[in-house]
Design a protein around this motif. Structure first.
Motif, PDB file in Angstrom:
ATOM      1  N   TYR A  31      24.071  26.443  34.799  1.00 32.14           N
ATOM      2  CA  TYR A  31      25.378  27.058  35.067  1.00 32.14           C
ATOM      3  C   TYR A  31      25.184  28.472  35.576  1.00 32.14           C
ATOM      4  CZ  TYR A  31      30.423  27.754  34.315  1.00 32.14           C
ATOM      5  OH  TYR A  31      31.771  27.979  34.486  1.00 32.14           O
ATOM      6  N   PHE A  32      25.698  28.737  36.764  1.00 32.56           N
ATOM      7  CA  PHE A  32      25.635  30.036  37.426  1.00 32.56           C
ATOM      8  C   PHE A  32      27.005  30.694  37.266  1.00 32.56           C
ATOM      9  CE2 PHE A  32      25.294  31.951  42.017  1.00 32.56           C
ATOM     10  CZ  PHE A  32      25.370  33.227  41.492  1.00 32.56           C
ATOM     11  N   VAL A  33      27.095  31.727  36.401  1.00 34.41           N
ATOM     12  CA  VAL A  33      28.400  32.342  36.157  1.00 34.41           C
ATOM     13  C   VAL A  33      28.619  33.509  37.115  1.00 34.41           C
ATOM     14  CG1 VAL A  33      28.691  31.598  33.785  1.00 34.41           C
ATOM     15  CG2 VAL A  33      27.447  33.685  34.227  1.00 34.41           C
ATOM     16  N   PHE A  34      29.724  33.460  37.810  1.00 33.89           N
ATOM     17  CA  PHE A  34      30.123  34.500  38.754  1.00 33.89           C
ATOM     18  C   PHE A  34      31.065  35.451  38.014  1.00 33.89           C
ATOM     19  CE2 PHE A  34      32.497  36.234  42.366  1.00 33.89           C
ATOM     20  CZ  PHE A  34      31.453  36.590  43.184  1.00 33.89           C
ATOM     21  N   GLY A  35      30.540  36.567  37.561  1.00 33.59           N
ATOM     22  CA  GLY A  35      31.257  37.430  36.639  1.00 33.59           C
ATOM     23  C   GLY A  35      30.831  37.009  35.229  1.00 33.59           C
ATOM     24  N   PRO A  36      31.747  36.482  34.424  1.00 35.03           N
ATOM     25  CA  PRO A  36      33.193  36.470  34.690  1.00 35.03           C
ATOM     26  C   PRO A  36      33.853  37.794  34.331  1.00 35.03           C
ATOM     27  CG  PRO A  36      32.715  35.339  32.645  1.00 35.03           C
ATOM     28  CD  PRO A  36      31.388  35.747  33.207  1.00 35.03           C
ATOM     29  N   ILE A  37      34.838  38.171  35.128  1.00 40.13           N
ATOM     30  CA  ILE A  37      35.635  39.360  34.858  1.00 40.13           C
ATOM     31  C   ILE A  37      36.539  39.068  33.663  1.00 40.13           C
ATOM     32  CG2 ILE A  37      37.306  40.975  35.818  1.00 40.13           C
ATOM     33  CD1 ILE A  37      34.652  41.057  37.281  1.00 40.13           C
ATOM     34  N   VAL A  38      36.474  39.882  32.623  1.00 42.72           N
ATOM     35  CA  VAL A  38      37.189  39.565  31.382  1.00 42.72           C
ATOM     36  C   VAL A  38      38.531  40.278  31.255  1.00 42.72           C
ATOM     37  CG1 VAL A  38      35.085  38.991  30.134  1.00 42.72           C
ATOM     38  CG2 VAL A  38      35.939  41.347  30.093  1.00 42.72           C
ATOM     39  N   THR A  39      38.854  41.153  32.210  1.00 42.70           N
ATOM     40  CA  THR A  39      40.171  41.780  32.240  1.00 42.70           C
ATOM     41  C   THR A  39      40.457  42.225  33.668  1.00 42.70           C
ATOM     42  OG1 THR A  39      41.568  43.590  31.422  1.00 42.70           O
ATOM     43  CG2 THR A  39      39.219  44.035  31.611  1.00 42.70           C
ATOM     44  N   ASP A  40      41.727  42.256  34.034  1.00 42.88           N
ATOM     45  CA  ASP A  40      42.105  42.606  35.399  1.00 42.88           C
ATOM     46  C   ASP A  40      42.562  44.061  35.551  1.00 42.88           C
ATOM     47  OD1 ASP A  40      41.742  39.930  36.439  1.00 42.88           O
ATOM     48  OD2 ASP A  40      43.557  39.383  35.334  1.00 42.88           O
ATOM     49  N   VAL A  41      42.446  44.857  34.499  1.00 40.16           N
ATOM     50  CA  VAL A  41      43.039  46.203  34.523  1.00 40.16           C
ATOM     51  C   VAL A  41      42.034  47.299  34.846  1.00 40.16           C
ATOM     52  CG1 VAL A  41      44.788  45.512  32.836  1.00 40.16           C
ATOM     53  CG2 VAL A  41      42.689  46.627  32.038  1.00 40.16           C
TER      54      VAL A  41
END
Length: 310
Positions: A168-178
């Motif tokens: 599994y290749f994880v892109f990010g993951p970004i955990v918040t958008d702020v």
């Protein structure tokens, strides 16, 4: 895919690309020696309809996925990477190329994480993993984009189950958008959680991810944050050498020995410069206190000849 659409945009427009051009470029790059290719093979016309019906907050955010989806919708044709997947496998097998099955419908904000479109694409990717393995082609799966902390372990477990343990290749993951401008941090947090949960391959994200094009400094910060996340994941999983590396740094701090630490820390350059009056090269002379050093008392209690400055 980027090369195909870039060349088409300079010619007669990306919407006029013929599927044959896509496979010609894939084969050329494979022949040139590319080791793995990220391709949006699981995004179908059906999954696009699911995404539309879901009422996503961020629609599509994958650049390559968006280009391919626009082509599919305009021409009312199926994704050629899905429709002619056997042809893709034949090329990959002939040139020993690993396929990275990318997530064109990855969530572009935490609100869209684990929605129906993302999961349906993952189901298709699981089927494509089976077909690749049957053809003798190495394969990994990419995901998940943006996801809140409570979703990360579930996302990894779901992918591993659907895709029978494929890397599994994880892109990010970004955990918040702020936090635009700090996405190297938000991605490192997510990557560390995913690595601890069983992800195999992480992607660095720069501070410029949602701001603009990254410069050299942005790349450096992003890579260092990703290396930190990878090491944190290795610690959580008990990977060989990870705990020993941390222990070596701890011992070099007690007493402070910069030269010894430089062998093991993520970014040795961060150790440069003075540290509150302490001799950074490993000496024991402290210019902070005039007399009655509490640190010296503690060091002697623990049986150390040198004073610990940690």
């Amino acid at each position: 895919v980027y090369q195909v659409f870039m060349e088409a945009s300079e010619r007669d427009g990306i919407l006029n690309v013929d599927p044959e051009e896509i496979f010609q470029v894939i084969e050329k790059q494979a022949r040139d020696g590319v080791d793995f290719m990220g391709l949006h093979c699981g995004m179908t016309r059906r999954t696009l309809e699911v995404a539309k019906g879901q009422g996503r907050a961020a629609d599509l955010v994958s650049w390559g996925g968006s280009l391919l989806a626009g082509w599919m919708l305009h021409r009312e044709e199926e994704n050629p990477l899905y429709e002619q997947y056997d042809r893709l496998l034949e090329i990959a097998g002939r040139y020993d190329v690993t396929l990275s099955l990318a997530d064109g419908l990855r969530p572009g904000c935490v609100s869209d994480s684990l929605d129906r479109a993302q999961v349906q694409e993952l189901v298709i990717l699981g089927e494509l993993v089976d077909r690749a393995r049957a053809a003798g082609v190495q394969v990994m799966v990419k995901g998940p984009g943006h996801a809140p902390l409570p979703h990360l372990a579930a996302t990894v477990q779901l992918m591993k189950q659907m895709c029978k343990g494929a890397p599994y290749f994880v892109f990010g993951p970004i955990v918040t958008d702020v936090a635009p401008g700090y996405d190297h941090i938000t991605a490192a947090i997510g990557a560390a959680f995913c690595a601890a949960a069983g992800a195999d391959f992480i992607c660095y994200v720069t501070p410029a991810e949602h701001v603009g094009f990254p410069g050299a400094g942005d790349v450096h910060e992003g890579v260092m944050a990703a290396r930190l996340a990878a090491h944190a994941g290795d610690l959580a999983k008990g990977a060989a050498g990870a705990w020993e590396r941390d222990l070596a740094v701890a011992r070099a701090r007690n007493p402070w020995n910069r030269q010894a630490q430089r062998k093991f820390v993520i970014d040795p350059d961060k150790l440069a410069g003075p540290r509150d009056g302490v001799d950074m090269e490993g000496g024991t002379e402290c210019r902070k206190c005039k007399s009655g050093c509490a640190a010296e008392v503690v060091s002697r209690f623990f049986g150390r000849e040198e004073i610990s400055y940690c």
